[in-house]
Design a protein around this motif. Structure first.
Motif, mmCIF file in Angstrom:
data_model
loop_
_atom_site.group_PDB
_atom_site.id
_atom_site.type_symbol
_atom_site.label_atom_id
_atom_site.label_comp_id
_atom_site.label_asym_id
_atom_site.label_seq_id
_atom_site.Cartn_x
_atom_site.Cartn_y
_atom_site.Cartn_z
ATOM 1 N N TRP A 15 0.834 -1.198 0.000
ATOM 2 C CA TRP A 15 0.000 0.000 0.000
ATOM 3 C C TRP A 15 0.868 1.247 0.000
ATOM 4 O O TRP A 15 2.036 1.204 0.354
ATOM 5 N N ALA A 16 0.277 2.334 -0.411
ATOM 6 C CA ALA A 16 0.960 3.629 -0.418
ATOM 7 C C ALA A 16 0.227 4.558 0.539
ATOM 8 O O ALA A 16 -0.968 4.391 0.785
ATOM 9 N N TRP A 17 0.924 5.527 1.091
ATOM 10 C CA TRP A 17 0.344 6.473 2.024
ATOM 11 C C TRP A 17 1.021 7.824 1.880
ATOM 12 O O TRP A 17 2.048 7.945 1.226
ATOM 13 N N SER A 18 0.400 8.827 2.471
ATOM 14 C CA SER A 18 0.922 10.183 2.358
ATOM 15 C C SER A 18 0.849 10.868 3.707
ATOM 16 O O SER A 18 -0.127 10.715 4.438
ATOM 17 N N LYS A 19 1.885 11.631 4.053
ATOM 18 C CA LYS A 19 1.883 12.408 5.294
ATOM 19 C C LYS A 19 0.934 13.591 5.181
ATOM 20 O O LYS A 19 0.412 14.066 6.154
ATOM 21 N N ASP A 20 0.727 14.068 3.971
ATOM 22 C CA ASP A 20 -0.138 15.221 3.748
ATOM 23 C C ASP A 20 -1.586 14.768 3.810
ATOM 24 O O ASP A 20 -2.147 14.320 2.831
ATOM 25 N N SER A 21 -2.174 14.898 4.996
ATOM 26 C CA SER A 21 -3.571 14.487 5.130
ATOM 27 C C SER A 21 -4.522 15.641 4.854
ATOM 28 O O SER A 21 -5.724 15.471 4.903
ATOM 29 N N GLY A 22 -3.985 16.807 4.589
ATOM 30 C CA GLY A 22 -4.831 17.957 4.290
ATOM 31 C C GLY A 22 -5.487 17.813 2.937
ATOM 32 O O GLY A 22 -5.057 17.044 2.080
ATOM 33 N N ARG A 23 -6.529 18.585 2.725
ATOM 34 C CA ARG A 23 -7.238 18.504 1.454
ATOM 35 C C ARG A 23 -6.482 19.276 0.386
ATOM 36 O O ARG A 23 -5.962 20.348 0.636
ATOM 37 N N ARG A 24 -6.453 18.686 -0.779
ATOM 38 C CA ARG A 24 -5.867 19.357 -1.935
ATOM 39 C C ARG A 24 -6.978 19.609 -2.938
ATOM 40 O O ARG A 24 -7.675 18.698 -3.317
ATOM 41 N N TYR A 25 -7.116 20.852 -3.322
ATOM 42 C CA TYR A 25 -8.154 21.217 -4.271
ATOM 43 C C TYR A 25 -7.515 21.623 -5.585
ATOM 44 O O TYR A 25 -6.402 22.120 -5.615
ATOM 45 N N HIS A 26 -8.266 21.439 -6.630
ATOM 46 C CA HIS A 26 -7.829 21.943 -7.920
ATOM 47 C C HIS A 26 -7.815 23.460 -7.832
ATOM 48 O O HIS A 26 -8.724 24.063 -7.290
ATOM 49 N N ARG A 27 -6.775 24.088 -8.338
ATOM 50 C CA ARG A 27 -6.641 25.530 -8.130
ATOM 51 C C ARG A 27 -7.698 26.360 -8.838
ATOM 52 O O ARG A 27 -7.927 27.504 -8.493
ATOM 53 N N TYR A 28 -8.400 25.781 -9.820
ATOM 54 C CA TYR A 28 -9.462 26.514 -10.493
ATOM 55 C C TYR A 28 -10.854 26.011 -10.111
ATOM 56 O O TYR A 28 -11.827 26.310 -10.787
ATOM 57 N N SER A 29 -10.949 25.250 -9.017
ATOM 58 C CA SER A 29 -12.273 24.809 -8.571
ATOM 59 C C SER A 29 -13.049 26.026 -8.077
ATOM 60 O O SER A 29 -12.466 27.020 -7.646
#
Length: 147
Positions: free
Chosen positions: A122-136
């Motif tokens: 499995w893969a995981w990420s330390k960045d648990s914050g939300r990432r939004y598309h910059r033009y959403s």
């Protein structure tokens, strides 16, 4: 009579458009975009049952960390630690060798059984914050100051 119907129609359409726009803005505020990292795509391509040497070849480097752990394999992408109370539902805990790769905020773990074959990854990420598309719509409205 026709003018009052026209007024109601204008009000109804205006309110409907406003509600539709707000629904879209709220949906995009809470929807998350996740860019798949190179490490995640590499881990997804690791077939079960291959040896540690073959994993090192696929990953391009040996693991950054190797450790031993007891746990229960739930499925090819999920392992529960032996201490987890839900682990007993899936079987008896066994010893596994955990190979861990880290690249920036992303990480990958591959579990090897006692014979040295891949049983889970499995893969995981330390960045648990939300990432939004910059033009959403959420990001655009946030920059304007409406959120």
């Amino acid at each position: 009579m026709k003018s009052s119907l026209k007024k109601y129609l204008i009000v109804f359409v205006s309110v409907s458009c406003y509600l539709l726009l707000m629904k879209a803005a709220i949906y995009n505020k809470h929807s998350r975009t996740h860019e798949v990292s190179q490490l995640e795509s590499m881990v997804a391509r690791i077939p079960l049952g291959i040896s540690k040497d073959e994993i090192d070849t696929l990953m391009g480097t040996p693991p950054d960390t190797t450790s031993n752990s007891k746990g229960v394999i739930v499925n090819p992408t999920m392992m529960l630690a032996a201490e987890n109370e839900k682990a007993t539902k899936y079987g008896t805990p066994q010893k596994y060798t955990m190979c861990i790769w880290k690249r920036g905020d992303a990480g990958a773990t591959v579990a090897l059984d006692q014979t040295g074959k891949v049983v889970c990854r499995w893969a995981w990420s330390k960045d648990s914050g939300r990432r939004y598309h910059r033009y959403s719509p959420y990001q655009v409205l946030r920059r304007v100051g409406l959120f």
